[in-house]
Design a protein around this motif. Sequence first.
Motif, PDB file in Angstrom:
ATOM      1  N   ASN A  67     -19.869  43.468  68.143  1.00 45.53           N
ATOM      2  CA  ASN A  67     -18.938  44.335  67.775  1.00 45.53           C
ATOM      3  C   ASN A  67     -19.230  43.887  65.725  1.00 45.53           C
ATOM      4  O   ASN A  67     -18.428  44.864  64.792  1.00 45.53           O
ATOM      5  CB  ASN A  67     -17.203  44.041  67.752  1.00 45.53           C
ATOM      6  N   GLY A  68     -19.946  42.638  66.199  1.00 49.77           N
ATOM      7  CA  GLY A  68     -19.746  42.046  64.519  1.00 49.77           C
ATOM      8  C   GLY A  68     -21.439  43.254  63.528  1.00 49.77           C
ATOM      9  O   GLY A  68     -20.857  43.998  62.771  1.00 49.77           O
ATOM     10  N   LYS A  69     -21.988  44.276  64.035  1.00 52.01           N
ATOM     11  CA  LYS A  69     -22.433  44.917  63.741  1.00 52.01           C
ATOM     12  C   LYS A  69     -21.703  46.659  63.285  1.00 52.01           C
ATOM     13  O   LYS A  69     -22.140  46.925  62.209  1.00 52.01           O
ATOM     14  CB  LYS A  69     -23.574  45.898  65.127  1.00 52.01           C
ATOM     15  N   THR A  70     -20.236  46.931  64.177  1.00 48.86           N
ATOM     16  CA  THR A  70     -19.726  47.858  63.608  1.00 48.86           C
ATOM     17  C   THR A  70     -18.603  47.481  62.844  1.00 48.86           C
ATOM     18  O   THR A  70     -18.844  47.915  61.181  1.00 48.86           O
ATOM     19  CB  THR A  70     -18.337  47.706  65.094  1.00 48.86           C
ATOM     20  N   THR A  71     -18.606  45.961  62.872  1.00 49.61           N
ATOM     21  CA  THR A  71     -18.302  45.322  60.851  1.00 49.61           C
ATOM     22  C   THR A  71     -18.906  45.176  60.088  1.00 49.61           C
ATOM     23  O   THR A  71     -18.626  46.174  59.182  1.00 49.61           O
ATOM     24  CB  THR A  71     -17.466  43.794  61.577  1.00 49.61           C
ATOM     25  N   LEU A  73     -20.791  47.591  59.540  1.00 50.63           N
ATOM     26  CA  LEU A  73     -22.281  48.950  59.253  1.00 50.63           C
ATOM     27  C   LEU A  73     -20.440  49.495  58.929  1.00 50.63           C
ATOM     28  O   LEU A  73     -20.850  50.962  57.656  1.00 50.63           O
ATOM     29  CB  LEU A  73     -22.077  49.272  60.680  1.00 50.63           C
ATOM     30  N   ALA A  74     -19.493  49.382  58.956  1.00 48.97           N
ATOM     31  CA  ALA A  74     -18.346  49.769  58.369  1.00 48.97           C
ATOM     32  C   ALA A  74     -17.810  49.873  56.877  1.00 48.97           C
ATOM     33  O   ALA A  74     -17.212  50.912  56.056  1.00 48.97           O
ATOM     34  CB  ALA A  74     -16.705  48.352  58.844  1.00 48.97           C
ATOM     35  N   ALA A  75     -18.738  48.548  56.031  1.00 50.27           N
ATOM     36  CA  ALA A  75     -18.470  48.348  55.004  1.00 50.27           C
ATOM     37  C   ALA A  75     -19.448  50.635  54.122  1.00 50.27           C
ATOM     38  O   ALA A  75     -19.816  51.050  52.912  1.00 50.27           O
ATOM     39  CB  ALA A  75     -19.200  47.774  54.616  1.00 50.27           C
TER      40      ALA A  75
END
Length: 81
Positions: A67-71, A73-75
């Motif tokens: 989930n940290g990768k998703t967070t 990459l959101a930027a």
Amino acid sequence: MSAFITSGFEKAIIFSNDGMGDAVSSKVCIIENEKIKTLSTISFYDSLAMIYGYASHLCNFKKNHHNGKTTGLAAYGSYEK
């Protein structure tokens, strides 16, 4: 707990937020005289982490693990796409 013990305070409020942990995603407690009293908990099933887990799954990441990768990459995302 280590922050409280070294703070010098006799009483404090504890806020804990986690994705899953022990099936509790959020907890609010009061600590006084080295005793912790839980005031409120939020179950993992009611957690916003479930949304991140689903978004991670849609990006072909391991659900509830990356989930940290998703967070992060959101930027780099674009609302127009």
